[in-house]
Scaffold this active site. Sequence first.
Site, short mmCIF file in Angstrom:
data_model
loop_
_atom_site.label_atom_id
_atom_site.label_comp_id
_atom_site.label_asym_id
_atom_site.label_seq_id
_atom_site.Cartn_x
_atom_site.Cartn_y
_atom_site.Cartn_z
CG HIS A 161 -2.25 0.67 0.96
ND1 HIS A 161 -2.37 1.86 0.27
CD2 HIS A 161 -3.52 0.33 1.31
CE1 HIS A 161 -3.64 2.21 0.21
NE2 HIS A 161 -4.36 1.31 0.83
CB SER A 162 4.30 2.07 1.08
OG SER A 162 5.00 1.02 0.43
#
Length: 503
Positions: A161-162
Site C-alpha cells: 500500500h505504500s
Amino acid sequence: MESIRWRKPSLKPIQTKTKLAMEEAKEEPLSPSARLFHEPNFNVHVIAIMGSKSRINPQVIKEKLVHTLLKHPRFSSLQVVDEEKNGEMKWVRTKVDLDKHIVVPQVDEKNLQESPDKFVENYIHNLSKTTLDKSKPLWDLHLLNVKTSDAEAVGVFRIHHSLGDGTSLISLLLACTRQTAHPDKIPTIPGNKKRPINSSDSKGLWPYVAKAWSFMRLFWNTIVDVLMFMATTMFLKDTSTPIKGKPGSEFNPRRFVYRTVSLDDLKLVKNALNMTINDVALGVTQAGLSVYLNRRFREGKKDKGATEKNNNLPKNIRLRSTLLVNLRPSTGIQALADMMDKDTEAKWGNWIGFVLLPFKIVLRDDPLDYIREAKATIDRKKNSLEAIYTFSISELALRFFGIKTSSSISHRIITNTTMCFSNLVGPQEEIGFYGHPMAYLAPSSYGQPHALMINFQSYTNKMTIVLSVDESVIPDPHKLLDDLEQSLKLIKDAVVERGLCYK
C-alpha cells in the site's frame, strides 16, 4: 489463532550503511502516508485478483511488463532508510529482475480434483500469511493456470500500500489493459453525470438563499463529523458484534471470497429510485449485513426467519465503516498509460483522509427501506469536508508527534470501527491484460485491523462483490455473500413488483 510474532522480522526496512548497486536516479523521500504503511500495525497489501478467459502465457506477461509497469518509478524502486536524515525513508531506483516478481507455481493435479475454486482460494489465503520482501520493489504477480468455475486462469497482483492508494493502483493496472474489440485503445471509465441546472432556479433571491443554506449545512456537517472523528479517536467504539475484529486482527491471514452479480440489476434499482450505483451498493450491503448478523445473533435459538417480528438484533447497533478517501486529484487511466508509454509525468502518492460511514443494522419488511436509508447517509456525507479535515489532523499529528504516534491514532480509529467498504467503477468494455481477455476483476487487501472488508468492483455488465475476512471472526464468508446476493434480488424484485420500472 496463529501467532502474530512470526511476521515482524520482515517488517524491518533495508539499512543503507553502504551504497547499494543500483541505477543512478533521482531519490525522493517517502510521503508521510506511505511511511505510515510501514508501521507493523499498518503493513497493508493491496490484492487484485484477475480472472482470465484464456490460459496465461507468463513469457508474454514478462515482455509486456518491461514496457509498461516497470516504467512507473514506484514499481522499479526500492524503499530504503536514509541514515543521514534520522532514519527517514526514500525511493531509490534499481534494476528489476522480473523472475523474482513473477511467480508461476507448479500445480499438482491431485490438488485440483476436489475443487479448483477452493485451490485458488486457499492459495490466495496462504499468500496473505506473507509479506513482500523489502530487498526488491514491493510488488509481485502470481499466475495460476488453473481452470475455475468462472475463468480459465487466475492472476493475482500483490502490491504494498505504500506504493499508492487503492484507487490509483487499480487505475494503473487498468492502464496496462486494452479493449479486446480495439486493442489499441485503453478502457473507458464512466464519469459522474452532473445534474442539469433548472433555469428557474437562477432567478431572484433563490440562488443566494440556496447557497447560504448549502454553506450552513456543509459547515455544520463538517463540525459534527470532525467531533465524531475525535471522539472515535479517544473513546467512541462500535458495538461489539460477531463481525467486529479482535485485537491483533491485522496480523491474521485473510480469506478472500467473491461473487459476481448483474450490474444491470443494480442499474435497474438505481434508475427506478433515481439514485446512484453507490447508493444501491451501500443499501445492498446494509441489507445483507443485517440478515447475516441476525442469523449470527440467533445462533442457538429456533430459526423463525428474518423479519421485523423475528428480530434477534440488539437495538441501536453502532456499526461504522472506515472509508479511506484519496484527496490527490484523480489521475486518469489515459494519463497513467501515457506516463508508461511516453515517459510523461503523472501525479501519484498516498494523500488519504478518513470518512466514518455509519451503517443501519436493522431488519426491514420493505427491502427498499435499505436503499432509501443508504442514500440519506451518503447524501449527508457528501455535504461535509470530513476527509479534508481528518487528513489535516493526521498530517499535524505526523509533524508534531512523529510516525509512531500518528500510526497509533490511525490504528485506534480503525479498531474502534467495524469494517471497511468501497465501490470502484470499472471499464465499460471487455478488456485484455496483455492479450489475455479478462473475465472479472476482484480487488481487496490484507493487513488492515478490520476483520471485514467489502469491495464492489464493476466491469462491463457485471458487479463483483469481494470480501476480505479474518476467519477467526467470520468463519462463513460464503454465507455472507449469499445474504448480499439475496438482498439484491429482494430489492430488485420489490422494484419490479411495484411497477417502478419498465422491466
